[in-house]
Structures are given as structure tokens and as C-alpha cells.
Design a protein around this motif. Structure first.
Motif: not given
Length: 520
Positions: A427-434
Motif C-alpha cells: 500500500v502506498t501513501i498516495d493510494e491511501i490519500q486517494k
């Protein structure tokens, strides 16, 4: 003028001219089976195997045949086309009593074409030659039940596809009473059960218009979309609605594979004329998954002529495929062009809102009590197609009923572990934010902004918390991903979320739902 060599020679020359004008394929399909019977009072009598062929010849070729024959023989003023099963003119029987062109070897095996009297030997031998084997009978007219369907009769793939239990040369039973239609059409697939959303609203509106129209509006109607997006549901709904609106309309619904199978079977038993009549005498032809005939040239050829015949008669044609007509590889250019003649309506991949609506409708139909959080979890996680989405819902409902456990996020993830194996990825931070931004209906840019409003600050804190829980990034790295914030801000966010989870069950469920969606 009696039937004799002179008349045969005239007919042979006329057929040669027609063959040059219309081409080999049309000639074999419509003109080669014709037989000249007599010339009486300036009128040439031509015999055809079926009523459908008679109507087609009268509409498309009779004027040209009369013109060519008038050029060959000024005595000819008109053309009469009769079906082999009707009683021939008296002159036809009298003039043929002594005629034998030698091709049947003088044999009379007693075969008939549906008349009380035996057919003329000359006609029988020519009909046999046109079928490619003089050992087989001339083309058979359809049985009365096939030629004149009852008002409440519908053609279906199930009734049409079965082989006859009688001899191989028997005409297959192709009709089925409407009361048995549910065996071929799924009774669940109606317009009332179709959930409409932005991705499928055009296809749904077009299908409703065609089903409810008293005249042909879009011809053909071409529906296309990926696997499991609702094409077959709309096709079944169309057939049900047409039947409901007008029980007298003859509807033939089948897959492209079944069409090919029936065509091959007709070729095998040299019964192509019955095949043509069966398919071209319907009011509505519905072909599902037409991409199946890509690369199958002979089947495409027959489908092409069937399509043209129905459109020329103003009969409705409805097609479905997994791609638009222009993108169907292995399909002839002329066929792709005709498939795009009418209205082409695509069904796009589902959105989250549409998937959630489908799940809610399905849950209502199952009369199952499913927590909204579970439905939202499924709508977020299973995005490939509706069929898989409904299958997942069926699995968790069945598990709850059989095992006796209530439905929750935990049991859902346990039961659907094979469908949710995507959690192997990082899991990436960008995906979490989205994902968090989508869940709380804010912009991703708000995750990096300096806005401090609670509607923005709380989702941002949850995203920081999940980044700490689900990634190996350090606090300073997480802070930099959120607009260059200090690591102490991240620590505060983690602490605040932990506190709220302990005191607010609804908030804790939201955070848990987001975590499971990101992990799965």
C-alpha cells in the motif's frame, strides 16, 4: 408452347445472365433452386421449394427474369412463381407426363413434395441437382406448425437447437410454446430488475425504446460492453418486454454459437432453405455474443444475408458483443459496416455508486439483512464486473444462513479471501490519500493543503493514521507526503484517531472499513 428443350435452353441462358448480374453467392442461394415448369398463354410458371423463397424471388428477381425472358422469347408477357407444395397447373402435369431429361435415370421412387399427386420427374431431378445430391429429396417445405407459428409461439435457442429424435433427414422441431420460454430466458432478467446508472443509461434507454416501439426505430440495435456488465440482462429483458407488449410477434433469441451450429447442421443435411426460412420469417432476431463468429467466414456470409433480408423486410435485429462493430477483429468489413447502421450503445464499467445500488437491489431480492458497511466494502473492493459482485454477495449470504453467523466485515473478508487476495501488494501513501478522499468526498489536493476545517482535517488525520499503520514510512516521510507537515503533526493525528476509535463506534467502523479496503 409446351415444355421442351427450347424452353429449357431459354431458361439456361437466362440463368447464366442472372448469375453474372447477381454474383455466385446470391445465385446459389436464390436462383439455382428455381425450376421452369411451363409456358402457357404468355405466362412462364417457375417452381420454388418454399413459400419464403417465392416471396423473395417475386420481390427481388421476378421483374428482371420477365425482362430477360421477353428478350429471349417475345411470347413471354408475365412470370408466375409457385411453391412446390401447391397443386401445379393442369398444363404443368399434362406437359410433363412424357418428359424425361435423363438425369433421374428413369427412376420414380415415389417421393413427394407435399402434393397429392407425384411431382413431375423433370422438376424433381432439377430440384435434386440444385441441392447438390440427386439421392436426396427436393427441398422440403416446413411443417404447418413451423410455417405458420401460433400467435403465442416464440423461437428460442433451447427449442431451436435440439436434434430431432427421428431420422437425420427429418426437419428439426424448432418451435416452442411461450409457456416454456423461461427455460431459455432468465425470469430474473427484466427491465424492472435492471439497476440503471450513468455507465449503462444509454443502453437501457435504447433497449426500452426498441422493446416498447410499435415500429422499427433503431435497426440494428447493437449493445456492447465488457464481461459481466449487463448485456445479457438487457437482451433477456428486451425479449420479455416484446413478448409482453405483443404476444403475436415472433422473437428468435439465441447465441451466435447456436446460430453457427444450426447453419452447419443445415449444410450437413443439405437443408439450407429450411434454415433460411426459419431465420428470415421472424419479427425480431436477437443474437448474443456475435463476436463468436469472428474468423468464421461461411457463418458470417450466411449471417450477412440473413441480416440484410430481415432489415429489407423492416424486421427488428438486436445484437450484443464485447466490442463495438468497428473493433470486432476477424469480422468482414461489410458486416461490421452493417452492424453499425443503427444505434450502437455501449455499457461502461460500473462506478462505485452503481455497484452499491446493484448490491442493495440484490440484497432486497434475497431478503437478506446486510450491514451497509459490508455492501460498501464489496462495492469498493470488487470492481471487475457485476457477475462477480453478485456472486460474492451470494456467498456471504449463503455462509451466514448455513453456518449461522451474522454478516460482518470480518466474516466477509474471511469468506471472500480468495477474491480479496490483492492484499499481497504494498500500500502506498498516495493510494491511501486517494481512497480516504473518495470515501469522505473531498479532493486529494485537500490532503496537502493548509485548510483546517473539520470536514478536511479529520479525513487528513485518518489518512496519516493509516499511512502509519499500513506502510513502513517514517513519521517525517509521512509528514512530507501531506504538504510538508512536521512529524509531530503526524504523531498528533495518530493519537487523535486512536482516541476517537475508542469512544466513537461509528468512527471506528469507518477507519476499519478503509483499512480493510486498502489491505485487500
Amino acid at each position: 408452347m409446351s415444355v421442351g428443350v427450347s424452353l429449357d435452353q431459354q431458361w439456361a441462358r437466362i440463368r447464366g445472365r442472372l448469375k453474372e448480374e447477381v454474383g455466385e453467392i446470391a445465385y446459389r442461394s436464390w436462383l439455382q433452386p428455381l425450376s421452369v415448369a411451363s409456358l402457357v398463354g404468355g405466362e412462364v410458371c417457375i417452381v420454388v421449394p418454399t413459400r419464403f423463397m417465392r416471396d423473395w424471388v417475386l420481390t427481388h428477381y421476378a421483374d428482371r427474369i420477365r425482362a430477360l425472358w421477353s428478350g429471349e422469347n417475345p411470347e413471354v408477357q408475365s412470370i408466375d412463381v409457385i411453391v412446390a407444395s401447391t397443386n401445379p397447373p393442369a398444363a404443368l402435369v399434362a406437359d410433363n407426363d412424357d418428359r424425361d431429361d435423363g438425369r433421374d435415370g428413369g427412376r420414380d421412387d415415389g417421393r413427394d413434395l407435399g402434393r397429392a399427386a407425384p411431382p413431375p420427374r423433370g422438376f424433381e431431378s432439377r430440384a435434386a441437382d440444385s441441392r447438390g445430391a440427386d439421392s436426396r429429396p427436393a427441398p422440403r417445405p416446413l411443417p404447418p406448425s413451423s410455417a405458420e407459428p401460433a400467435p403465442s409461439t416464440v423461437y428460442t435457442s433451447a427449442s431451436y437447437g435440439g436434434a430431432s429424435d427421428e431420422s437425420p433427414n427429418a426437419v428439426p422441431a424448432i418451435l416452442e410454446d411461450r409457456s416454456d420460454l423461461s427455460a431459455a430466458l432468465d425470469p430474473r432478467f427484466t427491465f424492472e430488475n435492471f439497476v440503471v446508472g450513468k455507465p449503462n443509461e444509454l443502453a437501457h434507454a435504447a433497449a426500452r425504446r426498441v422493446a416498447d416501439a410499435t415500429t422499427v426505430t433503431f435497426n440494428p440495435l447493437f449493445l456492447y460492453g465488457g464481461v459481466g456488465l449487463g448485456k445479457t440482462h438487457l437482451m433477456h429483458a428486451l425479449a420479455w418486454q416484446i413478448r409482453k407488449n405483443d404476444p403475436n410477434r415472433k422473437v428468435l433469441y439465441l447465441s451466435a454459437e447456436k446460430f453457427m451450429y444450426q447453419f452447419i447442421r443445415a449444410l450437413r443435411f443439405k437443408d439450407t432453405m429450411a434454415f433460411k426460412q426459419q431465420f428470415r420469417s421472424v419479427d425480431v432476431l436477437m443474437i448474443d455474443d456475435v463476436q463468436f463468429i469472428s474468423g468464421k467466414d461461411s457463418t458470417q456470409e450466411e449471417f450477412f444475408h440473413t441480416f440484410n433480408a430481415l432489415v429489407d423486410q423492416n424486421r427488428q435485429v438486436i445484437i450484443s458483443a464485447d466490442k463495438s462493430p468497428s473493433d470486432l477483429e476477424g469480422m468482414e468489413e461489410r458486416l461490421r459496416s452493417r452492424l453499425g447502421w443503427g444505434l450502437v450503445a455501449d455499457i461502461h464499467p460500473t462506478t462505485y455508486e452503481l455497484r452499491l445500488g446493484i448490491l442493495q437491489a440484490k440484497a432486497d431480492a434475497l431478503q437478506a439483512s446486510i450491514p451497509l458497511k459490508v455492501l460498501e466494502f464489496l462495492a469498493h473492493k470488487i470492481t471487475s464486473n457485476v457477475r462477480e459482485l453478485e456472486g460474492a454477495l451470494n456467498r456471504i449470504v449463503a455462509h451466514a444462513e448455513l453456518v449461522g453467523r451474522s454478516i460482518s466485515l470480518e466474516t466477509t473478508q474471511e469468506v471472500l479471501h480468495d477474491l480479496l487476495r490483492a492484499n499481497d501488494r504494498r500500500v502506498t501513501i498516495d493510494e491511501i490519500q486517494k481512497r480516504v478522499a473518495e470515501h469522505y468526498n473531498i479532493r486529494v489536493a485537500d490532503m496537502h493543503s493548509a485548510r483546517r476545517a473539520r470536514a478536511v482535517a479529520r479525513p487528513r488525520q485518518i489518512a496519516m493514521y493509516l499511512a502509519k499503520q499500513l506502510t513502513a514510512r517514517s513519521l517525517p516521510e509521512i509528514g512530507r507526503k501531506f504538504g510538508g507537515r512536521d512529524h509531530t503533526t503526524v504523531m498528533h493525528a495518530v493519537k487523535k484517531v486512536d482516541e476517537l476509535r475508542a469512544t466513537d463506534p461509528s468512527f471506528a467502523e469507518d477507519v476499519e472499513l478503509l483499512r480493510r479496503m486498502l489491505e485487500s
